[in-house]
Design a protein around this motif. Structure first.
Motif, PDB file in Angstrom:
ATOM      1  N   GLU A  19     -11.583 -13.427 -32.705  1.00  0.00           N
ATOM      2  CA  GLU A  19     -11.998 -12.271 -31.909  1.00  0.00           C
ATOM      3  C   GLU A  19     -11.853 -10.977 -32.705  1.00  0.00           C
ATOM      4  O   GLU A  19     -12.704 -10.081 -32.630  1.00  0.00           O
ATOM      5  CB  GLU A  19     -11.165 -12.196 -30.626  1.00  0.00           C
ATOM      6  CG  GLU A  19     -11.419 -13.312 -29.637  1.00  0.00           C
ATOM      7  CD  GLU A  19     -12.855 -13.322 -29.136  1.00  0.00           C
ATOM      8  OE1 GLU A  19     -13.402 -12.251 -28.831  1.00  0.00           O
ATOM      9  OE2 GLU A  19     -13.442 -14.413 -29.055  1.00  0.00           O
ATOM     10  N   LEU A  20     -10.771 -10.874 -33.482  1.00  0.00           N
ATOM     11  CA  LEU A  20     -10.557  -9.660 -34.270  1.00  0.00           C
ATOM     12  C   LEU A  20     -11.598  -9.536 -35.387  1.00  0.00           C
ATOM     13  O   LEU A  20     -12.062  -8.430 -35.697  1.00  0.00           O
ATOM     14  CB  LEU A  20      -9.146  -9.670 -34.861  1.00  0.00           C
ATOM     15  CG  LEU A  20      -8.027  -9.326 -33.871  1.00  0.00           C
ATOM     16  CD1 LEU A  20      -6.667  -9.649 -34.460  1.00  0.00           C
ATOM     17  CD2 LEU A  20      -8.095  -7.852 -33.474  1.00  0.00           C
ATOM     18  N   ARG A  21     -11.978 -10.653 -35.992  1.00  0.00           N
ATOM     19  CA  ARG A  21     -12.993 -10.598 -37.046  1.00  0.00           C
ATOM     20  C   ARG A  21     -14.367 -10.244 -36.463  1.00  0.00           C
ATOM     21  O   ARG A  21     -15.162  -9.554 -37.104  1.00  0.00           O
ATOM     22  CB  ARG A  21     -13.015 -11.930 -37.798  1.00  0.00           C
ATOM     23  CG  ARG A  21     -11.784 -12.093 -38.685  1.00  0.00           C
ATOM     24  CD  ARG A  21     -11.624 -13.461 -39.286  1.00  0.00           C
ATOM     25  NE  ARG A  21     -10.390 -13.516 -40.063  1.00  0.00           N
ATOM     26  CZ  ARG A  21      -9.903 -14.623 -40.610  1.00  0.00           C
ATOM     27  NH1 ARG A  21     -10.555 -15.774 -40.476  1.00  0.00           N
ATOM     28  NH2 ARG A  21      -8.773 -14.593 -41.293  1.00  0.00           N
ATOM     29  N   LYS A  22     -14.608 -10.731 -35.251  1.00  0.00           N
ATOM     30  CA  LYS A  22     -15.855 -10.354 -34.572  1.00  0.00           C
ATOM     31  C   LYS A  22     -15.865  -8.854 -34.281  1.00  0.00           C
ATOM     32  O   LYS A  22     -16.889  -8.181 -34.466  1.00  0.00           O
ATOM     33  CB  LYS A  22     -15.996 -11.168 -33.286  1.00  0.00           C
ATOM     34  CG  LYS A  22     -17.271 -10.893 -32.509  1.00  0.00           C
ATOM     35  CD  LYS A  22     -17.449 -11.909 -31.393  1.00  0.00           C
ATOM     36  CE  LYS A  22     -16.395 -11.750 -30.320  1.00  0.00           C
ATOM     37  NZ  LYS A  22     -16.625 -12.668 -29.176  1.00  0.00           N
ATOM     38  N   LEU A  23     -14.732  -8.327 -33.861  1.00  0.00           N
ATOM     39  CA  LEU A  23     -14.611  -6.896 -33.590  1.00  0.00           C
ATOM     40  C   LEU A  23     -14.788  -6.093 -34.880  1.00  0.00           C
ATOM     41  O   LEU A  23     -15.469  -5.057 -34.895  1.00  0.00           O
ATOM     42  CB  LEU A  23     -13.242  -6.601 -32.967  1.00  0.00           C
ATOM     43  CG  LEU A  23     -12.897  -5.135 -32.711  1.00  0.00           C
ATOM     44  CD1 LEU A  23     -13.860  -4.522 -31.706  1.00  0.00           C
ATOM     45  CD2 LEU A  23     -11.458  -5.011 -32.206  1.00  0.00           C
ATOM     46  N   ALA A  24     -14.165  -6.587 -35.967  1.00  0.00           N
ATOM     47  CA  ALA A  24     -14.277  -5.887 -37.252  1.00  0.00           C
ATOM     48  C   ALA A  24     -15.726  -5.849 -37.726  1.00  0.00           C
ATOM     49  O   ALA A  24     -16.191  -4.828 -38.246  1.00  0.00           O
ATOM     50  CB  ALA A  24     -13.393  -6.574 -38.288  1.00  0.00           C
ATOM     51  N   LEU A  25     -16.436  -6.937 -37.528  1.00  0.00           N
ATOM     52  CA  LEU A  25     -17.852  -6.974 -37.917  1.00  0.00           C
ATOM     53  C   LEU A  25     -18.668  -6.000 -37.066  1.00  0.00           C
ATOM     54  O   LEU A  25     -19.555  -5.305 -37.572  1.00  0.00           O
ATOM     55  CB  LEU A  25     -18.383  -8.397 -37.768  1.00  0.00           C
ATOM     56  CG  LEU A  25     -19.840  -8.638 -38.200  1.00  0.00           C
ATOM     57  CD1 LEU A  25     -20.001  -8.350 -39.687  1.00  0.00           C
ATOM     58  CD2 LEU A  25     -20.248 -10.079 -37.886  1.00  0.00           C
TER      59      LEU A  25
END
Length: 345
Positions: free
Chosen positions: A186-192
């Motif tokens: 979820e955090l990597r999706k947010l970062a993207l």
């Protein structure tokens, strides 16, 4: 007994080398188990892409042939160097426990044994077999606490060159947890989603990973205590469209009234000012809801709070007796509370 605490893992993995040739990584957070096992494997210094040096097994592969573990653990790498036997999806099967007990008492030579397991209670055979061995280590993996979630947020967003605003951090802390790999995803999706912006805002969190149903429930509760009928109706429509039980709004309002009851008692019974009470006792309230709670604290009396708690509790009971009318019963009860909030405001 060799076992590190959940919070000690970061320090352990930073240290150079390890005296432990047998490592059990276990716990209810399977994502965290997998992540930590991979870190332990990397710590051995063995080339994990070398199929001659790394043998990956499912625990089920050892069923009926517990001696295979001893054979593989005692084998010598084809081209020399250390060797890793990596067993996944282990449980408390008797055969595996006996096999681990057997290899724990022999000279490991250049071999490492890494076992990934699910949740194991204290005293479980597999844990005992590892914890009692001199060259073995047990690593528990439990769901991230608040501090762990914040560290994960800083790690992932920091790696992406992003900072995060305070309200966004607080919302993320409420949405993440339970499974480490899911939280990272979820955090990597947010970062993207925020790539190139430099800063993560609360709106970004809602757009990128927010649970629409959960956010709608929060929105409905805030609408009730703001006296905003239009906002409440819109939130209820979203909740019903998502097939989420509107009971969650009733329960959330009851929790909010219970909190108000506790805070208001300090105002009426101890002559404290609402602002002072909020400063001392309102630390756990999301900052966006604090003005709503403080306004309710100024106008809702203890008598009114308790009467409304009883009425909403009765509405909950009615939804249980007549589940086919749950939406109508809840809507009517919530609208009344909303109109009272408007009256008191």
């Amino acid at each position: 007994m060799a076992e590190i605490k959940n919070h000690e893992f970061a320090g352990f993995i930073r240290r150079q080398g390890t005296p432990y040739r047998i490592v059990l990584v276990y716990g209810p957070d399977r994502g965290l188990v997998s992540e930590r096992a991979a870190q332990v494997a990397a710590k051995t210094g063995i080339d994990l892409s070398d199929d001659f040096s790394v043998l990956r097994l499912e625990a089920s592969d050892l069923n009926g042939d517990p001696g295979r573990l001893a054979d593989e653990f005692g084998a010598i790498s084809l081209f020399g160097g250390d060797r890793l036997v990596w067993v996944k999806n282990a449980g408390n099967d008797r055969g595996l426990v006996e096999a681990v007990s057997a290899v724990a008492g022999v000279d490991p030579g250049g071999s490492h044994l890494l076992i990934e397991a699910g949740d194991l209670k204290k005293g479980a055979g597999l844990r005992k077999a590892v914890e009692s061995a001199r060259t073995a280590l047990a690593i528990p993996c439990y769901a991230d606490d608040a501090r762990g979630i914040q560290a994960l947020i800083d790690e992932e967003l920091g790696n992406a060159g992003l900072t995060i605003q305070g309200d966004a951090r607080q919302r993320l802390g409420q949405l993440l947890g339970g499974d480490r790999l899911a939280s990272r995803g979820e955090l990597r999706k947010l970062a993207l989603y925020c790539d190139g912006t430099g800063t993560v805002t609360d709106a970004d969190v809602i757009e990128a990973i927010g649970d629409v149903a959960a956010l709608s429930v929060d929105d409905a509760i805030e609408a009730v205590f703001s006296g905003d009928v239009t906002r409440l109706e819109a939130a209820l429509e979203r909740i019903l469209a998502s097939k989420t039980s509107v009971y969650l709004v009733l329960r959330g309002c009851l929790v909010q009234l219970e909190q108000l009851d506790s805070l208001r008692s300090l105002v009426e019974n101890h002559s404290r000012q609402p602002a002072q009470v909020m400063t001392e006792k309102g630390r756990g309230i999301h900052f966006k809801r604090k003005p709503i709670v403080e306004r309710a604290l100024r106008h809702w009396t203890l008598k009114a709070i308790n009467a409304e708690m009883q009425r909403l509790a009765q509405a909950v009971l009615e939804t249980r007796k007549r589940p086919q009318l749950e939406a109508s019963i809840a809507r009517q009860a919530l609208l009344r509370t909303c109109l009272l909030s408007r009256q008191f405001s």
